[in-house]
Design an enzyme around this catalytic site. Structure first.
Site, PDB file in Angstrom:
ATOM      1  N   HIS A  13     -10.879   6.503  71.722  1.00  0.00           N
ATOM      2  CA  HIS A  13     -10.518   7.648  70.886  1.00  0.00           C
ATOM      3  C   HIS A  13     -11.009   8.939  71.546  1.00  0.00           C
ATOM      4  O   HIS A  13     -11.774   8.915  72.500  1.00  0.00           O
ATOM      5  CB  HIS A  13     -11.130   7.506  69.485  1.00  0.00           C
ATOM      6  CG  HIS A  13     -12.624   7.561  69.505  1.00  0.00           C
ATOM      7  ND1 HIS A  13     -13.403   6.431  69.737  1.00  0.00           N
ATOM      8  CD2 HIS A  13     -13.495   8.599  69.351  1.00  0.00           C
ATOM      9  CE1 HIS A  13     -14.675   6.772  69.716  1.00  0.00           C
ATOM     10  NE2 HIS A  13     -14.767   8.085  69.489  1.00  0.00           N
ATOM     11  N   HIS A  18     -12.603  14.221  75.947  1.00  0.00           N
ATOM     12  CA  HIS A  18     -12.868  13.055  76.802  1.00  0.00           C
ATOM     13  C   HIS A  18     -12.629  11.770  76.009  1.00  0.00           C
ATOM     14  O   HIS A  18     -12.619  11.777  74.771  1.00  0.00           O
ATOM     15  CB  HIS A  18     -14.305  13.077  77.340  1.00  0.00           C
ATOM     16  CG  HIS A  18     -15.351  12.905  76.275  1.00  0.00           C
ATOM     17  ND1 HIS A  18     -15.836  13.962  75.527  1.00  0.00           N
ATOM     18  CD2 HIS A  18     -15.990  11.790  75.815  1.00  0.00           C
ATOM     19  CE1 HIS A  18     -16.727  13.511  74.678  1.00  0.00           C
ATOM     20  NE2 HIS A  18     -16.848  12.195  74.826  1.00  0.00           N
ATOM     21  N   THR A  43     -14.255   7.906  75.930  1.00  0.00           N
ATOM     22  CA  THR A  43     -15.311   7.024  76.416  1.00  0.00           C
ATOM     23  C   THR A  43     -14.698   5.674  76.806  1.00  0.00           C
ATOM     24  O   THR A  43     -14.020   5.048  75.988  1.00  0.00           O
ATOM     25  CB  THR A  43     -16.390   6.826  75.342  1.00  0.00           C
ATOM     26  OG1 THR A  43     -16.950   8.101  75.000  1.00  0.00           O
ATOM     27  CG2 THR A  43     -17.498   5.906  75.857  1.00  0.00           C
ATOM     28  N   GLU A  86     -13.422  11.304  58.667  1.00  0.00           N
ATOM     29  CA  GLU A  86     -14.442  10.411  58.120  1.00  0.00           C
ATOM     30  C   GLU A  86     -15.749  11.178  58.005  1.00  0.00           C
ATOM     31  O   GLU A  86     -15.916  12.231  58.630  1.00  0.00           O
ATOM     32  CB  GLU A  86     -14.652   9.186  59.014  1.00  0.00           C
ATOM     33  CG  GLU A  86     -13.458   8.249  59.095  1.00  0.00           C
ATOM     34  CD  GLU A  86     -13.733   7.072  60.025  1.00  0.00           C
ATOM     35  OE1 GLU A  86     -14.759   7.113  60.736  1.00  0.00           O
ATOM     36  OE2 GLU A  86     -12.926   6.121  60.035  1.00  0.00           O
ATOM     37  N   TRP A 122     -23.783   5.028  64.367  1.00  0.00           N
ATOM     38  CA  TRP A 122     -22.486   4.617  64.910  1.00  0.00           C
ATOM     39  C   TRP A 122     -22.618   3.753  66.160  1.00  0.00           C
ATOM     40  O   TRP A 122     -21.738   2.950  66.460  1.00  0.00           O
ATOM     41  CB  TRP A 122     -21.637   5.850  65.213  1.00  0.00           C
ATOM     42  CG  TRP A 122     -22.278   6.808  66.195  1.00  0.00           C
ATOM     43  CD1 TRP A 122     -23.115   7.818  65.907  1.00  0.00           C
ATOM     44  CD2 TRP A 122     -22.105   6.819  67.611  1.00  0.00           C
ATOM     45  NE1 TRP A 122     -23.507   8.481  67.037  1.00  0.00           N
ATOM     46  CE2 TRP A 122     -22.888   7.890  68.101  1.00  0.00           C
ATOM     47  CE3 TRP A 122     -21.388   6.039  68.513  1.00  0.00           C
ATOM     48  CZ2 TRP A 122     -22.972   8.191  69.457  1.00  0.00           C
ATOM     49  CZ3 TRP A 122     -21.454   6.343  69.859  1.00  0.00           C
ATOM     50  CH2 TRP A 122     -22.240   7.403  70.327  1.00  0.00           C
TER      51      TRP A 122
END
Length: 612
Positions: free
Chosen positions: A493, A567, A569, A596, A602
């Site tokens: 994402h 960017h 990941t 969200e 996370w």
């Protein structure tokens, strides 16, 4: 008995320092009447670049962006077409140039009338009534008798102009048939060398121009004296009277210079002395710059425009100088050109349309052009102001919405913010013209409870991302290069914001990426592989994502890093040589925005996928 006339002069006089006395050189300096012949003026214009630019630049700039007509549907096209047929823009620029150079010029409005001494009745001009436009300079158009009737609207101006033809014949022309452009104002009409006209703009600046040109010429001549060889010869002055000695000395040093030119060695007698002297040019550029600055000030043209050079000094952009200059040109257009062109424009409108619509007018197009960002900021400011006036969030509107809508339409049409808006309004009608069904309006509005919740939503943390829809293709690219593990395809994402500060989600608005919400980052462009802590990421550029991030920041979101860099990941487990990993250069297809709340833990849910 003779009359004795005494003159009293109020000035500062000091007998000790001789200030103001006859021994003070400055006390007897006076200004003489500047007289330049047409030949001198034209020679300066043709033979030197500074006088030409001083004359041409303001004339060009005053016509460069021309003007914007405000008229009804189809009228603007006809007026602009008539302008092109008659070459109005080119004629005005030619007249402006001639007026600045020679002190005056005029555009003759040719309508086919035989009696040119009579006033031009513009009300009688019909479609195509203006046949041609002709520019006459002061040399060909002499001013007639000056009107000295205090009750006349033409007081102080020529009652007619006399056109001198090549064969010696003369024709008197009424001023109403001319668009008259003056040069520099003289200040006192009784002192006018050319009655009824002004001065050339070069009259007051030519001394400054000559000083700058002379300084540049002297500096150029010093180049040839930059290196001088000095040779001391024993008994030179005592022997110079001998003709045989002079012949031999010339042969001697001709041979020495020839030898020096061939092998760089200068051969001299043991008793002769050789010395080289070089001129210093260290301060000469500053001196020349000062003279050119004086010329710039005398011409009232910024050095950045007159000389075409970048402004000097730290943090200097020259923007303020150009803005002031453009403001001066704008003032010249409104104060000098618009009145001078009044009758020409009245004739032009009637010649284009056949009649005169009182609502037709024009504005001069600004010389200072805003950037796209400045235009967008102004548009956003107007839109935000309109929203505030329209009310909402429990606040009543400050004016009727229909009136606000009409005002906004006029504003956006005038500044060109929304091209085609005027035609669209004519096709679909104004808001005030719409007759809405009350049931349809009620159905279109949200339920009261939902409206209240949307406007009173409690602030909360915000994490916004876009999932990568072609993640499998990207992962295959990196695993082919040796990455043993990567994030799963459904976890790739792009983060848009990660705000630990609570904000109202409803103020974030929506993105403008289309109906399906997708955003496609085109192939190519800057791509890099970097490490962000433990993460191996693919960097890319996207103005849409950067703009969206900044827009959310303006609405109150926070960001933990100094700047935002889009960017994706790729992996948290790769510890190999990153320089050997080629970045993905194909398309990156992103899905809709996902809102969200921030999850501080996370990282606990991160897993790596080892499948190829």
């Amino acid at each position: 008995m003779a009359n004795i006339i005494a003159f009293a002069r109020d000035s500062l006089t000091n007998l000790v320092s001789r200030l103001g006395t006859e021994r003070d050189k400055a006390s007897h300096s006076v200004y003489a009447t500047p007289i330049l012949s047409d030949e001198q003026i034209v020679n300066a214009y043709r033979g030197a670049w500074l006088p030409r630019k001083i004359v041409d630049i303001p004339a060009l700039d005053s016509c460069r962006n021309w003007r914007n007509w405000q008229a009804g549907d189809g009228q603007i096209e006809k007026i602009e077409s008539e302008e092109k047929r008659l070459n109005v823009r080119g004629k005005v620029m030619q007249a402006r140039t001639q007026a600045r150079l020679l002190g005056g010029a005029a555009i003759f409005i040719g309508t086919g009338d035989n009696n040119l001494r009579e006033p031009l009745e513009v009300e009688n001009i019909t479609a195509g009534g203006v046949r041609y436009l002709t520019v006459f300079s002061r040399k060909h158009l002499s001013a007639g008798e000056i009107d000295r009737d205090p009750a006349s609207e033409m007081y102080g101006k020529p009652s007619f102009y006399r056109l001198n033809s090549r064969d010696g014949a003369t024709v008197d022309v009424h001023p109403s048939r001319l668009a008259i452009f003056q040069g520099n104002a003289i200040g006192d009409d009784d002192l006018a060398f050319h009655q009824g006209w002004g001065d050339s703009v070069l009259t007051s600046v030519l001394d400054a121009v000559k000083n700058a040109d002379s300084t540049a010429a002297n500096i150029a001549s010093l180049v040839f004296e930059a290196k001088v060889d000095v040779i001391r010869v024993p008994n030179f002055m005592a022997s110079i009277g001998n003709e045989e000695y002079k012949r031999k000395i010339l042969e001697r040093y001709t041979l020495a210079n020839t030898a020096k030119g061939i092998n760089g060695t200068l051969m001299l007698d043991k008793e002769e002395e050789y010395e080289t002297k070089s001129a210093s040019f260290a301060t000469l550029p500053d001196i020349l710059d000062r003279f050119l600055t004086i010329v710039s000030g005398a011409a009232d043209i910024p050095a950045t425009r007159l000389l075409g050079q970048s402004p000097a000094g730290l943090n200097s952009t020259g923007e303020a100088d150009l803005r002031n200059y453009y403001d001066r040109i704008s003032a010249m257009q409104e104060i000098e050109m618009t009145p001078a062109m009044y009758r020409l424009d009245e004739a032009l409108i009637r010649s284009a349309l056949g009649s005169r619509d009182p609502s037709i007018h024009y504005t001069w197009a600004p010389l200072w052009q805003m950037t796209d960002k400045e235009r967008a900021d102004i548009f956003k400011t107007k839109a935000d102001g309109a929203r505030a006036i329209a009310g909402g969030n429990g606040q009543p509107p400050l004016m009727p919405v229909e009136a606000l809508s009409d005002a906004l339409v006029n504003a956006f049409v005038e500044d060109g913010s929304l091209p085609g808006l005027e035609a669209a309004i004519e096709e679909y009608g104004k808001l005030s013209d719409q007759e809405e069904d009350e049931d349809e309006v009620a159905a279109a509005l949200p339920a009261p409870s939902r409206w209240q919740a949307a406007n009173d939503a409690a602030p909360r943390t915000l994490y916004v991302r876009r999932d990568v829809l072609n993640a499998k293709e990207i992962i295959a690219h990196f695993k082919a290069q040796g990455l043993e593990t990567t994030l799963p395809a459904d976890d790739l994402h792009v983060t848009i914001t990660f705000s630990r500060i609570p904000v109202d989600w409803m103020k974030m608005g929506e993105d403008w990426t289309g109906k399906d919400g997708r955003l496609v980052i085109s192939a190519g462009g800057p791509r890099m592989m970097e490490r962000f802590g433990e993460a191996t990421v693919l960097l890319f550029s996207s103005s849409a994502l950067s703009w969206r991030h900044e827009d959310m920041k303006r609405q109150g979101t926070s960001w933990d890093h100094p700047e935002y860099q889009p960017h994706v990941t790729i992996s948290y487990g790769f510890d190999g040589d990153l320089s050997k990993v080629r970045p993905w250069t194909g398309e990156i297809v992103l899905g809709p925005e996902v809102f969200e709340e921030v999850k501080e833990n996370w990282k606990e849910g991160i897993t790596e996928d080892a499948e190829r």
